[in-house]
Design a protein around this motif. Structure first.
Motif, PDB file in Angstrom:
ATOM      1  N   ALA A 188      18.345   4.054 -61.014  1.00  0.00           N
ATOM      2  CA  ALA A 188      18.192   2.650 -61.035  1.00  0.00           C
ATOM      3  C   ALA A 188      19.529   2.050 -60.903  1.00  0.00           C
ATOM      4  CB  ALA A 188      17.377   2.145 -62.129  1.00  0.00           C
ATOM      5  N   SER A 189      19.818   1.119 -59.921  1.00  0.00           N
ATOM      6  CA  SER A 189      21.113   0.671 -59.756  1.00  0.00           C
ATOM      7  C   SER A 189      20.933  -0.935 -59.653  1.00  0.00           C
ATOM      8  CB  SER A 189      21.766   1.239 -58.826  1.00  0.00           C
ATOM      9  OG  SER A 189      21.175   1.038 -57.513  1.00  0.00           O
ATOM     10  N   SER A 190      19.588  -1.481 -59.598  1.00  0.00           N
ATOM     11  CA  SER A 190      19.455  -2.727 -59.309  1.00  0.00           C
ATOM     12  C   SER A 190      19.874  -3.726 -60.522  1.00  0.00           C
ATOM     13  CB  SER A 190      17.894  -3.113 -58.959  1.00  0.00           C
ATOM     14  OG  SER A 190      17.840  -4.492 -58.899  1.00  0.00           O
ATOM     15  N   THR A 191      20.409  -4.934 -60.064  1.00  0.00           N
ATOM     16  CA  THR A 191      20.879  -5.905 -61.084  1.00  0.00           C
ATOM     17  C   THR A 191      19.731  -6.652 -61.692  1.00  0.00           C
ATOM     18  OG1 THR A 191      21.276  -7.442 -59.603  1.00  0.00           O
ATOM     19  CG2 THR A 191      23.314  -5.957 -60.161  1.00  0.00           C
ATOM     20  N   GLN A 192      18.553  -6.618 -61.038  1.00  0.00           N
ATOM     21  CA  GLN A 192      17.259  -7.146 -61.776  1.00  0.00           C
ATOM     22  C   GLN A 192      16.129  -6.271 -61.715  1.00  0.00           C
ATOM     23  OE1 GLN A 192      16.923 -10.518 -58.912  1.00  0.00           O
ATOM     24  NE2 GLN A 192      17.780 -11.996 -60.572  1.00  0.00           N
ATOM     25  N   VAL A 193      15.220  -6.540 -62.653  1.00  0.00           N
ATOM     26  CA  VAL A 193      14.318  -5.595 -63.034  1.00  0.00           C
ATOM     27  C   VAL A 193      13.119  -6.332 -63.309  1.00  0.00           C
ATOM     28  CG1 VAL A 193      13.480  -3.889 -64.811  1.00  0.00           C
ATOM     29  CG2 VAL A 193      16.017  -4.003 -64.277  1.00  0.00           C
ATOM     30  N   GLY A 194      11.878  -5.777 -62.837  1.00  0.00           N
ATOM     31  CA  GLY A 194      10.540  -6.648 -62.853  1.00  0.00           C
ATOM     32  C   GLY A 194       9.647  -5.677 -63.925  1.00  0.00           C
ATOM     33  N   GLN A 195       9.949  -4.472 -64.016  1.00  0.00           N
ATOM     34  CA  GLN A 195       9.124  -3.381 -65.061  1.00  0.00           C
ATOM     35  C   GLN A 195       9.890  -2.409 -65.668  1.00  0.00           C
ATOM     36  OE1 GLN A 195       5.830  -0.780 -63.360  1.00  0.00           O
ATOM     37  NE2 GLN A 195       4.420  -2.277 -64.436  1.00  0.00           N
ATOM     38  N   VAL A 196       9.677  -2.199 -66.669  1.00  0.00           N
ATOM     39  CA  VAL A 196      10.458  -1.232 -67.644  1.00  0.00           C
ATOM     40  C   VAL A 196       9.178  -0.226 -68.437  1.00  0.00           C
ATOM     41  CG1 VAL A 196      12.069  -0.752 -69.566  1.00  0.00           C
ATOM     42  CG2 VAL A 196      12.444  -2.634 -68.157  1.00  0.00           C
ATOM     43  N   GLN A 197       9.392   1.025 -68.085  1.00  0.00           N
ATOM     44  CA  GLN A 197       8.296   1.859 -68.697  1.00  0.00           C
ATOM     45  C   GLN A 197       9.043   3.234 -69.193  1.00  0.00           C
ATOM     46  OE1 GLN A 197       6.413   2.394 -64.847  1.00  0.00           O
ATOM     47  NE2 GLN A 197       4.505   1.645 -65.864  1.00  0.00           N
ATOM     48  N   LEU A 198       8.173   3.882 -70.263  1.00  0.00           N
ATOM     49  CA  LEU A 198       8.635   5.041 -70.770  1.00  0.00           C
ATOM     50  C   LEU A 198       7.593   6.034 -70.215  1.00  0.00           C
ATOM     51  CD1 LEU A 198      10.328   6.669 -72.568  1.00  0.00           C
ATOM     52  CD2 LEU A 198       8.743   6.155 -74.461  1.00  0.00           C
ATOM     53  N   GLN A 199       8.147   7.066 -69.467  1.00  0.00           N
ATOM     54  CA  GLN A 199       7.189   8.133 -69.108  1.00  0.00           C
ATOM     55  C   GLN A 199       7.373   9.325 -69.960  1.00  0.00           C
ATOM     56  OE1 GLN A 199       5.775   9.148 -64.888  1.00  0.00           O
ATOM     57  NE2 GLN A 199       7.343  10.766 -65.222  1.00  0.00           N
ATOM     58  N   ILE A 200       5.982   9.910 -70.500  1.00  0.00           N
ATOM     59  CA  ILE A 200       6.022  11.009 -71.329  1.00  0.00           C
ATOM     60  C   ILE A 200       5.263  12.199 -70.561  1.00  0.00           C
ATOM     61  CG2 ILE A 200       5.641  11.697 -73.507  1.00  0.00           C
ATOM     62  CD1 ILE A 200       5.581   8.782 -74.275  1.00  0.00           C
ATOM     63  N   ALA A 220      11.488 -10.876 -61.406  1.00  0.00           N
ATOM     64  CA  ALA A 220      12.416  -9.986 -61.708  1.00  0.00           C
ATOM     65  C   ALA A 220      13.375 -10.681 -62.685  1.00  0.00           C
ATOM     66  CB  ALA A 220      13.176  -9.153 -60.520  1.00  0.00           C
ATOM     67  N   VAL A 221      14.015 -10.055 -63.668  1.00  0.00           N
ATOM     68  CA  VAL A 221      14.990 -10.602 -64.573  1.00  0.00           C
ATOM     69  C   VAL A 221      16.223  -9.967 -64.665  1.00  0.00           C
ATOM     70  CG1 VAL A 221      13.208 -11.836 -66.444  1.00  0.00           C
ATOM     71  CG2 VAL A 221      14.372  -9.342 -66.640  1.00  0.00           C
ATOM     72  N   PRO A 222      17.275 -10.549 -64.563  1.00  0.00           N
ATOM     73  CA  PRO A 222      18.752  -9.956 -64.574  1.00  0.00           C
ATOM     74  C   PRO A 222      18.697  -8.976 -65.712  1.00  0.00           C
ATOM     75  CG  PRO A 222      18.876 -12.332 -65.048  1.00  0.00           C
ATOM     76  CD  PRO A 222      17.585 -12.206 -64.605  1.00  0.00           C
ATOM     77  N   LYS A 223      19.658  -7.913 -65.689  1.00  0.00           N
ATOM     78  CA  LYS A 223      20.154  -7.040 -66.782  1.00  0.00           C
ATOM     79  C   LYS A 223      20.741  -7.771 -67.804  1.00  0.00           C
ATOM     80  CE  LYS A 223      19.080  -2.748 -64.386  1.00  0.00           C
ATOM     81  NZ  LYS A 223      19.642  -1.476 -64.008  1.00  0.00           N
ATOM     82  N   SER A 224      21.495  -8.896 -67.439  1.00  0.00           N
ATOM     83  CA  SER A 224      22.378  -9.634 -68.319  1.00  0.00           C
ATOM     84  C   SER A 224      21.388 -10.531 -69.137  1.00  0.00           C
ATOM     85  CB  SER A 224      23.266 -10.395 -67.749  1.00  0.00           C
ATOM     86  OG  SER A 224      22.812 -11.232 -66.992  1.00  0.00           O
TER      87      SER A 224
END
Length: 313
Positions: A188-200, A220-224
């Protein structure tokens, strides 16, 4: 609806103005002008009020639905105690579709998930379906932990030996697309994110992987942003826990395997060594003792290797 009524009122007022102008009646003309203003303002206000009322109704429905879903999730979580699972830490997904917990005393991980996939459906009584079930895993059943943002891998820890065997053995048949997709995803390299998941990924032929959604944003929100940082801290905490378990199992498992192999060889050759008190002990016993010391952190891996060689020689 109110916009249409307002437009109709404006048309009527324009007609009145035209009649007033034709008859050179200023009173009628001003009546028509004020009528247009009132029609425009009233239709705008009433339409906005209708939209607000609709949004408030949806919010109330979602709130009630969320309470109902949370209640079902709590019930599934409490049922874990029947299997002697006592959570020391737990985390619920942002969409209430799943939950992860750890029992540090009994060295187990539990995952609760909804067997129905409501993806793409609004949270409503009419559309959402809920049926929570749970699975409990030993630490050594955890094969991989991976943080995923908008489908792209951020970081991953895996037990490559067993994970590869699981893939080749068909243990993740049903979920191959998603798991392989996660393994091969670009960083991942985008400066904005719409979804964050943990895959197990787990050692289970029935259901080989789970995804816990820690953050899902409407836009999508900025990583800052503080929103993203809070979500990422939470998912990173759990990834670090699972990563530690994965690495620890690899280390301890390797020591145990080596010790058992050496023990078998020693047993076959009837090897006997003397302890410091002069008591007779088998080489197998000594190697198993060393393995326990590594587990407890008393000696390092390097020290274990040196002592093992000394005993065998």
């Amino acid at each position: 609806m109110w916009v249409g009524i307002g437009c109709l009122g404006i048309i009527v007022m324009f007609f009145i103005i035209s009649v007033g102008a034709k008859n050179d009646n200023s009173v009628v003309i001003w009546f028509g002008i004020f009528g247009i203003m009132i029609s425009s303002f009233s239709s705008y206000y009433l339409e906005k009020k209708r939209e607000r009322d609709k949004e408030e109704k949806i919010i109330r429905q979602n709130y009630q639905m969320s309470k109902s879903i949370k209640s079902e999730l709590d019930l599934a979580f409490n049922k874990l105690k029947r299997d002697f699972f006592y959570a020391s830490q737990e985390a619920v997904s942002a969409d209430l579709s799943s939950m992860i917990a750890i029992d540090e005393d009994n060295k187990k991980i539990a995952i609760i998930y909804n067997t129905y996939d409501n993806k793409g459906l609004e949270l409503s009584q009419a559309l959402s379906r809920i049926n929570y079930t749970s699975k409990i895993f030993n630490y050594d059943d955890i094969l991989q932990s991976e943080i995923i943002e908008d489908g792209a891998t951020v970081t991953r820890t895996s037990r490559s030996d067993q994970l590869g065997g699981a893939l080749l053995g068909g243990l993740i048949a049903g979920g191959v697309g998603a798991v392989i997709g996660g393994l091969s995803a670009a960083t991942a390299s985008s400066t904005q994110v719409g979804q964050v998941q943990l895959q197990i990924v787990v050692n289970d032929s029935q259901k080989s992987f789970y995804r816990i959604t820690f953050g899902s944003f409407d836009q999508a929100v900025p990583k800052s942003s503080l929103e993203y940082k809070k979500v990422y801290d939470d998912v990173l905490h759990w990834h670090n826990i699972l990563s530690y378990l994965i690495k620890n199992v690899n280390k301890v498992g390797s020591n145990e395997d080596e010790a058992n192999d050496a023990a078998n060889q020693a047993s076959n050759h009837h090897v006997i060594v003397q302890d410091v008190h002069g008591q007779k002990m088998s080489l197998a016993d000594e190697l198993l003792k060393l393995s326990e010391l590594v587990k407890q952190g008393v000696i390092t891996q390097e020290e274990y290797e040196k002592l093992k060689l000394q005993l065998i020689k």
